[in-house]
Scaffold this motif. Structure first.
Motif, mmCIF file in Angstrom:
data_model
loop_
_atom_site.group_PDB
_atom_site.id
_atom_site.type_symbol
_atom_site.label_atom_id
_atom_site.label_comp_id
_atom_site.label_asym_id
_atom_site.label_seq_id
_atom_site.Cartn_x
_atom_site.Cartn_y
_atom_site.Cartn_z
ATOM 1 N N ILE A 128 -11.327 29.133 37.983
ATOM 2 C CA ILE A 128 -11.124 27.907 38.746
ATOM 3 C C ILE A 128 -9.748 27.984 39.408
ATOM 4 O O ILE A 128 -8.966 28.885 39.105
ATOM 5 N N PRO A 129 -9.422 27.083 40.336
ATOM 6 C CA PRO A 129 -8.084 27.113 40.922
ATOM 7 C C PRO A 129 -7.004 27.001 39.846
ATOM 8 O O PRO A 129 -7.181 26.295 38.833
ATOM 9 N N TYR A 130 -5.900 27.659 40.079
ATOM 10 C CA TYR A 130 -4.806 27.657 39.106
ATOM 11 C C TYR A 130 -4.338 26.230 38.818
ATOM 12 O O TYR A 130 -4.065 25.870 37.662
ATOM 13 N N ARG A 131 -4.253 25.399 39.855
ATOM 14 C CA ARG A 131 -3.767 24.028 39.685
ATOM 15 C C ARG A 131 -4.695 23.200 38.813
ATOM 16 O O ARG A 131 -4.302 22.145 38.291
ATOM 17 N N SER A 132 -5.954 23.644 38.666
ATOM 18 C CA SER A 132 -6.923 22.901 37.854
ATOM 19 C C SER A 132 -6.928 23.350 36.397
ATOM 20 O O SER A 132 -7.600 22.734 35.558
ATOM 21 N N MET A 133 -6.216 24.416 36.087
ATOM 22 C CA MET A 133 -6.194 24.931 34.724
ATOM 23 C C MET A 133 -5.341 24.056 33.815
ATOM 24 O O MET A 133 -4.351 23.456 34.244
ATOM 25 N N ARG A 134 -5.735 24.002 32.543
ATOM 26 C CA ARG A 134 -4.914 23.343 31.537
ATOM 27 C C ARG A 134 -3.705 24.218 31.220
ATOM 28 O O ARG A 134 -3.705 25.416 31.511
ATOM 29 N N GLU A 135 -2.706 23.648 30.610
ATOM 30 C CA GLU A 135 -1.470 24.371 30.352
ATOM 31 C C GLU A 135 -1.707 25.618 29.485
ATOM 32 O O GLU A 135 -1.145 26.678 29.732
ATOM 33 N N GLY A 136 -2.564 25.494 28.487
ATOM 34 C CA GLY A 136 -2.859 26.633 27.625
ATOM 35 C C GLY A 136 -3.514 27.773 28.381
ATOM 36 O O GLY A 136 -3.247 28.956 28.124
ATOM 37 N N GLN A 137 -4.376 27.431 29.320
ATOM 38 C CA GLN A 137 -5.039 28.442 30.141
ATOM 39 C C GLN A 137 -4.044 29.132 31.057
ATOM 40 O O GLN A 137 -4.089 30.354 31.254
ATOM 41 N N LYS A 138 -3.110 28.363 31.631
ATOM 42 C CA LYS A 138 -2.081 28.953 32.483
ATOM 43 C C LYS A 138 -1.203 29.926 31.693
ATOM 44 O O LYS A 138 -0.820 30.984 32.192
ATOM 45 N N GLN A 139 -0.904 29.549 30.454
ATOM 46 C CA GLN A 139 -0.084 30.425 29.614
ATOM 47 C C GLN A 139 -0.811 31.740 29.313
ATOM 48 O O GLN A 139 -0.213 32.814 29.330
#
Length: 377
Positions: A288-299
């Motif tokens: 999904i778009p990066y901006r839509s990711m949860r913080e844990g997913q971004k990490q």
């Protein structure tokens, strides 16, 4: 009559020592039927002889010891020696010297440079002693005697060309300590949780790898057995246990890849789609778009810049280019390569606890240590 010098091994170190020996009566003992077995198969059959960039920083071992030996016969001295004997090395990969054609030319050159040296092929070496003034070497063809003995038997790598541990055994029998031996410049096997990397077999990427305090740059190659490629081979030199960290996006800032775009995160990562798909699957990341990711997913996604894993082991000596560890250097005089424990006993090459990175450094070490030893005998 005893020999003035017996050299154990007709590899790079043994042949170079013979080419520089000052003694009148010299014998090389070699268990293969031909000399220079490792020379012949190295560097794709062209032998990476040395490197334009030479210092102790490219070696695993006591840097002061390495520097003293290299300073006595460095890369410039080696190139001058080869040119004097009719071989003009060529530079490839920007800074690495290779034989211009076949590696056999290097072996032939070393043999020509030592015409008076006797070589006994297909001779198994069982051990050596010094009961009195002379060394006694026990072989499959009987006992031979010498005033001085040079151990240049190499390491355990490339068992396919007859590598054995006899040099270490003889050193130990004379009281020398052996730094634990391990395969080096070799691929690394993976734990079950890194199985996703095996699925990328055949794919190569340019990465940065950190092993302890060492930061290495180069290509990683994903293989069916684990991970390999130049940067991982170098990493294996410094790895014994614990984790290795890989930056799959060297030179790039992670967050700058995405910005505020509505595109999916996977589509914005400048890596092969095959890799990205496997990475997302292994870390359970949604496309999904990066901006839509949860913080844990971004990490988890940011691990593209710092993916740490603990290898299960190595591909072993059969695939290793060199053996790290060996005869402890604090028991060897770097000015002469003579044992500090036994008069007349010398060492050269891979049998010593000095191991270089990829790029011709191990052949340079073999040649440098051999020349220092030969000129001291």
């Amino acid at each position: 009559m005893p020999y003035d010098l017996i050299i154990l091994g007709a590899g790079a170190a043994g042949l170079m020592a013979a080419a520089h020996q000052r003694s009148r009566k010299v014998l090389i003992l070699e268990h293969n039927s031909r000399p220079g077995a490792k020379i012949a198969i190295s560097g794709g059959g062209r032998c990476n002889i040395t490197n334009q960039n030479l210092s102790s920083s490219y070696y695993l071992g006591d840097p002061k010891f390495v520097e003293k030996v290299l300073n006595r016969f460095d890369n410039e001295a080696l190139i001058a020696f080869l040119r004097h004997h009719g071989l003009e090395p060529v530079v490839r990969k920007e800074c690495q010297y290779f034989c211009p054609d076949r590696a056999q030319a290097l072996t032939d050159l070393l043999l020509r440079a030592a015409p008076s040296v006797e070589i006994s092929y297909e001779t198994e070496i069982f051990g050596a002693q010094k009961p009195g003034e002379l060394f006694v070497v026990e072989t499959s063809k009987g006992e031979v005697y010498a005033k001085k003995l040079l151990i240049a038997t190499g390491g355990l790598s490339y068992s396919s060309v007859g590598a054995t541990g006899i040099g270490y055994e003889i050193a130990e029998s004379f009281g020398h300590g052996i730094v634990p031996l391990r395969p080096a410049l070799v691929g690394l096997t993976l734990q079950p949780e890194q199985v996703w990397m095996k699925e990328l077999s055949g794919l190569s990427l340019s990465v940065t790898v950190q092993v302890g305090r060492r930061l290495l740059e180069g290509d990683i190659l994903f293989a069916h057995r684990g991970v390999s490629g130049p940067v991982l081979l170098d990493a294996s030199l410094y790895w014994n246990q614990g984790k290795i960290t890989v930056d799959f996006l060297p030179g790039r800032r992670f967050k700058s890849l995405f910005g505020s775009s509505a595109k999916t995160a996977a589509s914005q990562i400048p890596l092969p789609k095959r890799f990205v798909k496997a990475f997302f699957s292994a870390l359970a990341l949604p496309n999904i778009p990066y901006r839509s990711m949860r913080e844990g997913q971004k990490q988890r996604l940011s691990l593209l810049k710092s993916y740490a894993f603990a290898p299960a082991g190595t591909f072993g000596y059969a695939k290793a280019e060199v053996t790290k560890g060996g005869v402890a250097t604090d028991e060897i005089d770097p000015e002469t390569m003579q044992s500090r424990l036994v008069d007349g006993l010398y060492f050269a090459g891979e049998v010593v606890d000095v191991t270089g990175r990829l790029g011709g450094y191990n052949f340079q070490w073999a040649f440098s240590s051999a020349v220092v030893a030969a000129k001291s005998v």
